[in-house]
Design an enzyme around this catalytic site. Sequence first.
Site, short mmCIF file in Angstrom:
data_model
loop_
_atom_site.label_atom_id
_atom_site.label_comp_id
_atom_site.label_asym_id
_atom_site.label_seq_id
_atom_site.Cartn_x
_atom_site.Cartn_y
_atom_site.Cartn_z
N SER A 414 47.55 35.17 42.16
CA SER A 414 48.33 34.30 43.04
C SER A 414 49.83 34.45 42.83
CB SER A 414 47.88 32.84 42.83
OG SER A 414 46.54 32.69 43.18
N LYS A 439 44.39 37.76 44.71
CA LYS A 439 44.34 36.58 45.57
C LYS A 439 45.60 36.55 46.42
CE LYS A 439 44.02 31.63 46.02
NZ LYS A 439 44.53 30.36 45.51
#
Length: 525
Positions: A414, A439
């Site tokens: 992320s 991600k």
Amino acid sequence: MDPLLPNLDLSLFTTKSPKPTFPFFLSRRFSSSNGRRPTCRKWTLSMPPRRVVASSYQTLKAGSSTSQSPTTHQDDLVRSLGKGFLGFAAAATALASVCFDSPAFAESLTVAFPVSRAREVNTVQRTLVEAWGLIRETFIDPTFNHQDWDKKLQQTMLEMFPLNSADAAYNKIDGMLSTLGDPFTRIISPKDYQSFRIGSDGNLQGVGMFINIEPRTGHLVVMSCVEGSPAARAGILEGDELIEINGERLDGVDSETAAQKLRGRAGTSVTVKLHSGKDSDTVSSIKEVKLPREYITLSPISSTIIPHRTPDGRVTKTGYVKLLAFSQSAAADMANTIQEMESEDVHSYILDLRNNPGGLVKAGLDVAQMWLDGDETLVNTIDRDGNMQPITMVDGHAMTHDPLVVLVNEGSASASEILAGALHDNGRAILVGHRTFGKGKIQSVTELQDGSALFITVAKYLSPALHDIDQVGIIPDVQCTTNTLKSPAEVETRKKSSASSLEADSCIMVAEHELDIQESRGTAS
């Protein structure tokens, strides 16, 4: 996830309804050259005195209501007249106004549903409509996983009507959200949301595990453990799969629910069963561990100075900075660390993002700007309509121009991937380690009327060089294979601790070699 920042969320904002705003990344497009602007952005509820209606349906449109038979109109409880306004009647007459990004005008949507006799279920019914409207407005996939989202509201309302408890009603919302095919779009209860907010501040009681759903398998896996925590002392490692908590199977359980089961008052204990990540197919790899819950103190930064001898025999200082998560204080702590190291005449840096599961997008962008100059692009976002919007710096001034190596691995996710991509694609840093988690989705977080929180995937992101990260990850410039990496407990150092524990880390050695190469090319200021 037991400690900070559950579920690897890239949370752009946290806002309390009834005033949801567009996420930071998406709001920028309203000033873009295409001239599209939202007709309105508001969410209001008008609640007259409560009136119990046990089994009748009502529709409310433009201030007038008419009673309808529940049998005659079950097939058209949701009549879609376009996007824009949402009218409904519950135990009390309630009006909700949802305004969308429309270049022309907002049309209306009329909704009617049966009202539950149970007060707490009635409350969740209103939460359902609120959540449904926000997803209808902002979810990344405008096809809603190729289903009729209006009809899904009708179906869920009918399923919720006979229920007697709020928990059962929330489960129906969970079921509705699961049909979107996105494990990161979910709702958490008011109690769980309070725990999430406490965790974001770094104050919690638990066992010290970062957990997340592995998107390829759907299994709950350990991303890392906090150094010195009960989980780390028990030998739980990155990649271990959680099977049970206190004897309860975790099949289909989301990471926030599992994290909530791990958290608890210090002095109590919790029993977990895990598959070893290295050999999860054999029965012998299953282990059961009883973990005491303790106060977990999380500082997002740990650092030390590593004495480094260059190829020509000079002894210099390398600043090692471990960033554990992108919490609210991460950027300020990073700035303080860089300033302190610069005052101690550090000549190069190693930024360690290994096993950093992500966190707040803004924190990641703020950290990136500390290392970059000018008007560099930090990340590109893609909205639900496929429009790409670069997020750029404005007249940036780096805190240091010294050579930089960034360490990453499969636990870097992320915001870690956004930061690594920004520094790499702008030519600021060499990446060393292993392929990152992958991600590439961005969530907004909205606090709803009842105190619950709705996490919605609102955008995808690409690196500045337009590399798609989602389910792919970032491949570093120089590989450090998995078997040369130390466990999180061995790698993570306490702030201002001795650098001796890093000397055996082969990735640190590779990073120092890359720093020598950069300095020999004259990149240091």
